[in-house]
Design a protein around this motif. Sequence first.
Motif, PDB file in Angstrom:
ATOM      1  N   ILE A   1       0.858  -1.182   0.000  1.00  0.00           N
ATOM      2  CA  ILE A   1       0.000   0.000   0.000  1.00  0.00           C
ATOM      3  C   ILE A   1       0.894   1.231   0.000  1.00  0.00           C
ATOM      4  O   ILE A   1       1.698   1.425   0.917  1.00  0.00           O
ATOM      5  CB  ILE A   1      -0.934   0.038   1.226  1.00  0.00           C
ATOM      6  CG1 ILE A   1      -1.816  -1.208   1.267  1.00  0.00           C
ATOM      7  CG2 ILE A   1      -1.794   1.295   1.189  1.00  0.00           C
ATOM      8  CD1 ILE A   1      -2.682  -1.299   2.523  1.00  0.00           C
ATOM      9  N   ILE A   2       0.759   2.051  -1.026  1.00  0.00           N
ATOM     10  CA  ILE A   2       1.530   3.292  -1.112  1.00  0.00           C
ATOM     11  C   ILE A   2       0.653   4.436  -0.623  1.00  0.00           C
ATOM     12  O   ILE A   2      -0.408   4.702  -1.186  1.00  0.00           O
ATOM     13  CB  ILE A   2       2.008   3.547  -2.546  1.00  0.00           C
ATOM     14  CG1 ILE A   2       2.893   2.382  -3.023  1.00  0.00           C
ATOM     15  CG2 ILE A   2       2.785   4.861  -2.627  1.00  0.00           C
ATOM     16  CD1 ILE A   2       3.294   2.472  -4.477  1.00  0.00           C
ATOM     17  N   ALA A   3       1.101   5.078   0.444  1.00  0.00           N
ATOM     18  CA  ALA A   3       0.320   6.153   1.069  1.00  0.00           C
ATOM     19  C   ALA A   3       1.250   7.303   1.424  1.00  0.00           C
ATOM     20  O   ALA A   3       1.278   7.779   2.558  1.00  0.00           O
ATOM     21  CB  ALA A   3      -0.390   5.629   2.318  1.00  0.00           C
ATOM     22  N   THR A   4       2.020   7.735   0.440  1.00  0.00           N
ATOM     23  CA  THR A   4       3.100   8.695   0.685  1.00  0.00           C
ATOM     24  C   THR A   4       2.644  10.150   0.723  1.00  0.00           C
ATOM     25  O   THR A   4       3.453  11.050   0.926  1.00  0.00           O
ATOM     26  CB  THR A   4       4.198   8.530  -0.382  1.00  0.00           C
ATOM     27  OG1 THR A   4       3.594   8.457  -1.682  1.00  0.00           O
ATOM     28  CG2 THR A   4       4.977   7.246  -0.143  1.00  0.00           C
ATOM     29  N   GLY A   5       1.357  10.397   0.493  1.00  0.00           N
ATOM     30  CA  GLY A   5       0.826  11.742   0.667  1.00  0.00           C
ATOM     31  C   GLY A   5       1.263  12.724  -0.397  1.00  0.00           C
ATOM     32  O   GLY A   5       1.629  12.357  -1.512  1.00  0.00           O
ATOM     33  N   ALA A   6       1.235  13.992  -0.025  1.00  0.00           N
ATOM     34  CA  ALA A   6       1.555  15.058  -0.971  1.00  0.00           C
ATOM     35  C   ALA A   6       2.285  16.170  -0.243  1.00  0.00           C
ATOM     36  O   ALA A   6       2.366  16.203   0.986  1.00  0.00           O
ATOM     37  CB  ALA A   6       0.281  15.596  -1.617  1.00  0.00           C
ATOM     38  N   LYS A   7       2.825  17.079  -1.024  1.00  0.00           N
ATOM     39  CA  LYS A   7       3.523  18.238  -0.483  1.00  0.00           C
ATOM     40  C   LYS A   7       2.917  19.496  -1.107  1.00  0.00           C
ATOM     41  O   LYS A   7       2.157  19.430  -2.074  1.00  0.00           O
ATOM     42  CB  LYS A   7       5.012  18.151  -0.794  1.00  0.00           C
ATOM     43  CG  LYS A   7       5.318  18.081  -2.283  1.00  0.00           C
ATOM     44  CD  LYS A   7       6.804  17.899  -2.541  1.00  0.00           C
ATOM     45  CE  LYS A   7       7.096  17.814  -4.043  1.00  0.00           C
ATOM     46  NZ  LYS A   7       8.541  17.660  -4.308  1.00  0.00           N
ATOM     47  N   THR A   8       3.256  20.646  -0.550  1.00  0.00           N
ATOM     48  CA  THR A   8       2.784  21.912  -1.117  1.00  0.00           C
ATOM     49  C   THR A   8       3.371  22.097  -2.504  1.00  0.00           C
ATOM     50  O   THR A   8       4.569  21.891  -2.722  1.00  0.00           O
ATOM     51  CB  THR A   8       3.185  23.093  -0.228  1.00  0.00           C
ATOM     52  OG1 THR A   8       2.640  22.903   1.085  1.00  0.00           O
ATOM     53  CG2 THR A   8       2.657  24.401  -0.797  1.00  0.00           C
ATOM     54  N   ASN A   9       2.534  22.471  -3.436  1.00  0.00           N
ATOM     55  CA  ASN A   9       2.980  22.722  -4.806  1.00  0.00           C
ATOM     56  C   ASN A   9       3.280  24.211  -4.962  1.00  0.00           C
ATOM     57  O   ASN A   9       2.395  25.013  -5.241  1.00  0.00           O
ATOM     58  CB  ASN A   9       1.904  22.284  -5.801  1.00  0.00           C
ATOM     59  CG  ASN A   9       2.397  22.299  -7.236  1.00  0.00           C
ATOM     60  OD1 ASN A   9       3.558  22.580  -7.496  1.00  0.00           O
ATOM     61  ND2 ASN A   9       1.512  22.005  -8.173  1.00  0.00           N
TER      62      ASN A   9
END
Length: 399
Positions: free
Chosen positions: A102-110
Amino acid sequence: MNKKVVIIGGGYGGLRAIEHLAMRADIDVTLIDKHHYHYLQTEAYGYIAGRFDLHDVVIDLQDWCSGFKKKVAFVNESALCVDFESQKVKICSGEIAYDYLIIATGAKTNFFSFIEGLREHSFGVKNLHRAHNFRVEFENLIYKKLQNEDDAQEINLAIGGAGLSGVEVAAEMANVVAVYKKTLGSRVNSIKIHLIDASKTILPGMSDFLIKSTHKRLESLGVNILTDAFIQKMDDTTIYFKNANPLQYHFMIFTGGIKASEFNETIDTQKNKISQFIPNEMLNIGGKKNVFAIGDCVEIRDAEQNILPPTAQTAERSAEYVADSIHKKIDKQPLKPFDAKVLGVFIALGGRWASGELFGFIKVKGYSAYLLKKAITYAYYIGLRLRINTGYKNRIKNP
């Protein structure tokens, strides 16, 4: 032999998946995360404004995982890449084999590259370090007012992006300033909060009720709302617009967009323009039926193909679905495509005030909405804390 489930990312989705998977005796879970803590990003607005403390927004992942009594292992390292053929995740110290991933690495501010100077001169809230830095700057500003330094100087604090995070940050900061007026008086009158968005309205895509009630609350707090405002560039003192006069500013928080984490770039599969994975209807990626992606790192759609917002709620619903899918695969049961709706939205709007909707027709605002949001947040937080307390005791007994 137990099935091995590896989860990359200890955000909302990763933790919810673990809760559902660890209930089974025939599953062993390994969580991989480069951070040793879980960051409650939904509470960032209160932390950067100084209303919440660090312990209100972080959870120790090692102790939390230990609370599952050896069913969940925590690896505090960066995941480097995945070898789908050998079914192994490569980390700095070696490899970890999986049956399901399960890949759940999220996101960062763009920080949009087309806005010159944006990344260099603004803070984000997706990253705890950046949120902490702004908190320190905000507290230093209040301290200078307390010391009567630069008393007459106008202080402009800017929030770029009037989506959910942006309005919550603006409202909480404005409320903190209003509270300080009761003790510092006119000294803080020169602190101005500016909420900026290129859209024609705040909260684009949300209901009229949420937009109108939030707009009214922000105005009552003295927030200067600048919509249809396109930021062209910024330097260390000035924000320049394409269609408005420049704004002299002291600090800038940017919440105007997200981009998937760098880990997505290590996997050669279909992605959208912000690097999110585009999965199949079962949330599989890379053509692998035992590899799933959940949360902000993936573009998630409902049964009608509407893109769901990248919120904690979406991450948790996708996590529950994937955990259930793994259960069914192990039991050789048929799977159904992912289908989830946004059950409700609650927006914290400074102090004991909020606005929210449930199931599309229950609408609340003010103190009652604040109590509902607080109850939801507290239930999540206390669940994590109870698991941590159990894990801490387990680690003391088994050093």
